[in-house]
Design a protein around this motif. Structure first.
Motif, short mmCIF file in Angstrom:
data_model
loop_
_atom_site.label_atom_id
_atom_site.label_comp_id
_atom_site.label_asym_id
_atom_site.label_seq_id
_atom_site.Cartn_x
_atom_site.Cartn_y
_atom_site.Cartn_z
N GLN A 104 0.99 -1.39 0.29
CA GLN A 104 -0.36 -0.23 0.04
C GLN A 104 0.99 1.14 -0.27
O GLN A 104 0.75 2.49 0.54
N SER A 105 1.72 0.99 -0.31
CA SER A 105 3.11 2.29 0.10
C SER A 105 2.82 3.63 -1.94
O SER A 105 3.19 4.89 -1.49
N ILE A 106 1.45 3.18 -2.86
CA ILE A 106 1.55 4.14 -3.56
C ILE A 106 -0.19 4.37 -3.30
O ILE A 106 -0.89 3.09 -3.62
N PRO A 107 -0.38 6.23 -3.21
CA PRO A 107 -1.33 5.80 -2.51
C PRO A 107 -2.31 5.64 -4.49
O PRO A 107 -1.68 6.38 -5.08
N ALA A 108 -3.78 5.96 -4.18
CA ALA A 108 -4.51 6.37 -4.50
C ALA A 108 -4.63 7.17 -5.26
O ALA A 108 -4.60 7.87 -5.26
N GLY A 109 -4.70 7.53 -6.88
CA GLY A 109 -5.20 8.69 -7.91
C GLY A 109 -3.63 9.14 -8.45
O GLY A 109 -3.44 10.13 -8.69
N THR A 110 -2.46 8.25 -7.95
CA THR A 110 -1.41 8.76 -8.21
C THR A 110 -1.05 8.07 -9.98
O THR A 110 -1.97 6.95 -10.09
N GLY A 111 -0.70 9.14 -10.50
CA GLY A 111 -0.35 8.66 -12.00
C GLY A 111 1.05 7.79 -12.63
O GLY A 111 0.87 6.95 -11.78
N ILE A 112 1.99 8.70 -13.44
CA ILE A 112 3.16 8.10 -13.39
C ILE A 112 3.72 7.73 -11.70
O ILE A 112 3.59 8.95 -10.39
#
Length: 220
Positions: A104-112
C-alpha cells in the motif's frame, strides 16, 4: 496528423535526450503504447495484438495474485504502469507487484509513479512474444539499476519463464521466487503449457490445487 506522429520509430532503442523522449511519447498516436528510457536512449513499443501474449499476461497476473492470497502475502499488482526517475529512467513493464509492507505504498490517485518519492516494485514481469533478447538484455539492466528485487521474462513462444533475483545492480537466475517463497517457476511454466490445451478456468483449478498443497506444507 503531424509528420512526427507518423514517423516515430518503434521497437528499437534510439539516442535521445530526456526532453526528446518526453516529446516522443507526447506524440504517440496510441496511448496504449509502452515507452522506456535508459542511458540516454528511448524505446517505444506498439501494443501487442497476439492471442498468446494476451492470454499469458492474464494468466500470470491471476497466478501470482492467487498464490499471494493463499499464502497470506499482501500484494498489489499493476498492469502497464509508468515508473519514472525524472531525467534518468522510465519504464512501463507489463506487470509489476508491490508486496508485504510495500503493498500500500502507492496512494490512490497516483498517475506516473515517481521513483524519487516512492519505492520500486518488488517484482517486475515482461511478457515477450517478440524481442525476447531485448527483455533479457537491456531491459534487465534497466530493472537492475532501478533496484527491483525480482525480474521475470515470460517467453510466450516457448512457454518458459526466465526469472532473476536482483541485488547490488546485478542479477542471477532462480528456479523459485525469492519474493514469493515456495512459488516454483516450473509450476507457472506448466500452467502456461496447460493454457495451450485447456481454458483458463481449468488452469485456475489446477493452480489452486498446486498452491493449496503449498499452503498445507506451510502449516505442517
Amino acid at each position: 496528423m503531424s509528420e512526427t506522429q507518423t514517423q516515430l520509430p518503434t521497437d528499437t532503442w534510439i539516442h535521445a535526450s530526456w526532453d526528446e523522449y518526453l516529446q516522443a511519447i507526447a506524440n504517440l498516436l496510441d496511448d496504449k503504447a509502452k515507452s522506456y528510457y535508459y542511458k540516454g536512449h528511448r524505446r517505444l513499443e506498439m501494443p501487442p495484438v497476439s492471442f498468446d501474449h494476451g492470454q499469458d499476461h492474464v494468466l500470470i497476473i491471476f497466478a501470482v495474485t492467487l498464490f499471494a492470497t493463499l499464502q497470506g502475502i499482501s500484494a498489489t499488482g499493476l498492469d502497464r504502469t509508468t515508473f519514472r526517475k525524472i531525467g534518468v529512467q522510465d519504464c512501463q513493464p507489463d506487470i509489476a507487484y508491490y508486496l508485504r509492507e510495500r503493498a500500500q505504498s502507492i496512494p490512490a490517485g497516483t498517475g506516473i509513479v515517481n521513483l524519487n518519492c516512492y519505492p520500486t516494485p518488488d517484482l517486475v514481469i515482461e511478457i515477450a512474444k517478440s524481442f525476447l533478447f531485448d527483455n533479457l538484455g537491456t531491459k534487465r539492466c534497466l530493472y537492475e539499476e532501478l533496484g527491483v528485487a525480482e525480474y521475470w521474462v515470460v517467453d510466450v513462444q516457448n512457454t518458459q519463464i526466465i526469472a532473476y533475483a536482483v541485488a547490488d545492480q546485478g542479477s542471477k537466475r532462480i528456479q523459485e521466487s525469492q519474493v514469493l517463497p515456495k512459488l516454483a517457476i516450473a509450476t507457472l511454466e506448466e500452467a502456461l503449457r496447460r493454457s495451450r490445451e485447456i481454458n483458463q478456468s481449468e488452469v485456475g483449478v489446477w493452480l489452486l490445487s498446486q498452491f493449496q498443497q503449498k499452503q498445507a506444507d506451510k502449516t505442517v
